[in-house]
Design a protein around this motif. Structure first.
Motif, PDB file in Angstrom:
ATOM      1  N   GLN A  63       0.849  -1.190   0.000  1.00 53.67           N
ATOM      2  CA  GLN A  63       0.000   0.000   0.000  1.00 53.67           C
ATOM      3  C   GLN A  63       0.884   1.238   0.000  1.00 53.67           C
ATOM      4  O   GLN A  63       1.828   1.331   0.762  1.00 53.67           O
ATOM      5  CB  GLN A  63      -0.912   0.011   1.216  1.00 53.67           C
ATOM      6  CG  GLN A  63      -1.897   1.161   1.230  1.00 53.67           C
ATOM      7  CD  GLN A  63      -2.826   1.090   2.422  1.00 53.67           C
ATOM      8  OE1 GLN A  63      -2.760   0.168   3.223  1.00 53.67           O
ATOM      9  NE2 GLN A  63      -3.695   2.062   2.545  1.00 53.67           N
ATOM     10  N   VAL A  64       0.545   2.184  -0.870  1.00 53.32           N
ATOM     11  CA  VAL A  64       1.317   3.416  -0.967  1.00 53.32           C
ATOM     12  C   VAL A  64       0.848   4.406   0.086  1.00 53.32           C
ATOM     13  O   VAL A  64      -0.350   4.655   0.226  1.00 53.32           O
ATOM     14  CB  VAL A  64       1.178   4.043  -2.360  1.00 53.32           C
ATOM     15  CG1 VAL A  64       1.933   5.364  -2.429  1.00 53.32           C
ATOM     16  CG2 VAL A  64       1.687   3.077  -3.429  1.00 53.32           C
ATOM     17  N   ARG A  65       1.795   4.940   0.819  1.00 51.95           N
ATOM     18  CA  ARG A  65       1.473   5.944   1.839  1.00 51.95           C
ATOM     19  C   ARG A  65       2.380   7.138   1.629  1.00 51.95           C
ATOM     20  O   ARG A  65       3.593   6.992   1.457  1.00 51.95           O
ATOM     21  CB  ARG A  65       1.669   5.359   3.231  1.00 51.95           C
ATOM     22  CG  ARG A  65       1.257   6.283   4.360  1.00 51.95           C
ATOM     23  CD  ARG A  65       1.170   5.537   5.677  1.00 51.95           C
ATOM     24  NE  ARG A  65       0.817   6.439   6.765  1.00 51.95           N
ATOM     25  CZ  ARG A  65       1.581   6.690   7.817  1.00 51.95           C
ATOM     26  NH1 ARG A  65       2.754   6.101   7.922  1.00 51.95           N
ATOM     27  NH2 ARG A  65       1.183   7.506   8.766  1.00 51.95           N
ATOM     28  N   LEU A  66       1.777   8.323   1.637  1.00 53.82           N
ATOM     29  CA  LEU A  66       2.523   9.572   1.482  1.00 53.82           C
ATOM     30  C   LEU A  66       2.319  10.411   2.730  1.00 53.82           C
ATOM     31  O   LEU A  66       1.181  10.635   3.136  1.00 53.82           O
ATOM     32  CB  LEU A  66       2.036  10.349   0.258  1.00 53.82           C
ATOM     33  CG  LEU A  66       2.055   9.614  -1.082  1.00 53.82           C
ATOM     34  CD1 LEU A  66       1.453  10.477  -2.175  1.00 53.82           C
ATOM     35  CD2 LEU A  66       3.481   9.220  -1.445  1.00 53.82           C
ATOM     36  N   VAL A  67       3.398  10.874   3.313  1.00 55.11           N
ATOM     37  CA  VAL A  67       3.312  11.681   4.528  1.00 55.11           C
ATOM     38  C   VAL A  67       3.984  13.014   4.273  1.00 55.11           C
ATOM     39  O   VAL A  67       5.203  13.079   4.064  1.00 55.11           O
ATOM     40  CB  VAL A  67       3.967  10.969   5.719  1.00 55.11           C
ATOM     41  CG1 VAL A  67       3.883  11.853   6.967  1.00 55.11           C
ATOM     42  CG2 VAL A  67       3.289   9.623   5.968  1.00 55.11           C
ATOM     43  N   GLU A  68       3.188  14.083   4.305  1.00 61.68           N
ATOM     44  CA  GLU A  68       3.707  15.428   4.083  1.00 61.68           C
ATOM     45  C   GLU A  68       4.073  16.071   5.411  1.00 61.68           C
ATOM     46  O   GLU A  68       3.457  15.787   6.441  1.00 61.68           O
ATOM     47  CB  GLU A  68       2.683  16.302   3.370  1.00 61.68           C
ATOM     48  CG  GLU A  68       2.334  15.840   1.982  1.00 61.68           C
ATOM     49  CD  GLU A  68       0.856  15.617   1.804  1.00 61.68           C
ATOM     50  OE1 GLU A  68       0.368  15.792   0.675  1.00 61.68           O
ATOM     51  OE2 GLU A  68       0.199  15.260   2.783  1.00 61.68           O
ATOM     52  N   SER A  69       5.029  16.971   5.361  1.00 64.84           N
ATOM     53  CA  SER A  69       5.414  17.736   6.534  1.00 64.84           C
ATOM     54  C   SER A  69       6.040  19.048   6.073  1.00 64.84           C
ATOM     55  O   SER A  69       6.352  19.213   4.898  1.00 64.84           O
ATOM     56  CB  SER A  69       6.400  16.957   7.407  1.00 64.84           C
ATOM     57  OG  SER A  69       7.576  16.657   6.678  1.00 64.84           O
ATOM     58  N   GLY A  70       6.203  19.967   7.025  1.00 63.54           N
ATOM     59  CA  GLY A  70       6.886  21.214   6.724  1.00 63.54           C
ATOM     60  C   GLY A  70       5.983  22.421   6.588  1.00 63.54           C
ATOM     61  O   GLY A  70       6.469  23.542   6.438  1.00 63.54           O
ATOM     62  N   GLY A  71       4.677  22.213   6.621  1.00 62.69           N
ATOM     63  CA  GLY A  71       3.776  23.351   6.534  1.00 62.69           C
ATOM     64  C   GLY A  71       3.799  24.157   7.814  1.00 62.69           C
ATOM     65  O   GLY A  71       4.401  23.763   8.814  1.00 62.69           O
ATOM     66  N   GLY A  72       3.132  25.312   7.772  1.00 60.21           N
ATOM     67  CA  GLY A  72       3.060  26.144   8.966  1.00 60.21           C
ATOM     68  C   GLY A  72       2.663  27.559   8.631  1.00 60.21           C
ATOM     69  O   GLY A  72       2.182  27.849   7.535  1.00 60.21           O
TER      70      GLY A  72
END
Length: 115
Positions: A1-10
């Motif tokens: 299963q493909v999982r994408l985790v974004e970070s860095g917003g604010g």
């Protein structure tokens, strides 16, 4: 299963910078195109930037010269460096992977630019 985790917003002031990251649970080279989209309140989701496996990049006119998309295949991560941010860049930013395995989206990360 493909999982994408974004970070860095604010939250950042106009003129500031942020770097978004999108970590994939699969090898990036299995996908032909990687990209970032954004959706502001009351507006449709729009393309921000894309990068192919060959390294070709494309950008929306509104972000050209300010944003840079890149990827690190060893880390299975796609980045979006955002400089000279403007209030109109405020949106939820989504990571996208597309190719023969299918099309996948991240959960989104909020970017808010104050004037």
């Amino acid at each position: 299963q493909v999982r994408l985790v974004e970070s860095g917003g604010g939250l950042v002031q106009a003129g500031g910078s942020l770097r978004l990251s999108c970590a994939a649970s699969v090898r990036l080279f299995t996908f032909a195109v990687m990209g970032w989209y954004r959706q502001a309140p009351g507006k449709q989701r729009e393309l921000v930037a894309t990068i192919t496996n060959g390294g070709s990049t494309s950008y929306a006119d509104s972000v050209k010269g300010r944003f840079t998309i890149s990827r690190d295949n060893a880390k299975n991560t796609v980045y979006l460096q955002m400089n000279s941010l403007k209030p109109e860049d405020t949106a939820v930013y989504y990571c996208y992977l597309g190719g023969s395995p299918g099309a996948y989206w991240g959960q989104g990360t909020q970017v808010t630019v104050s004037s």
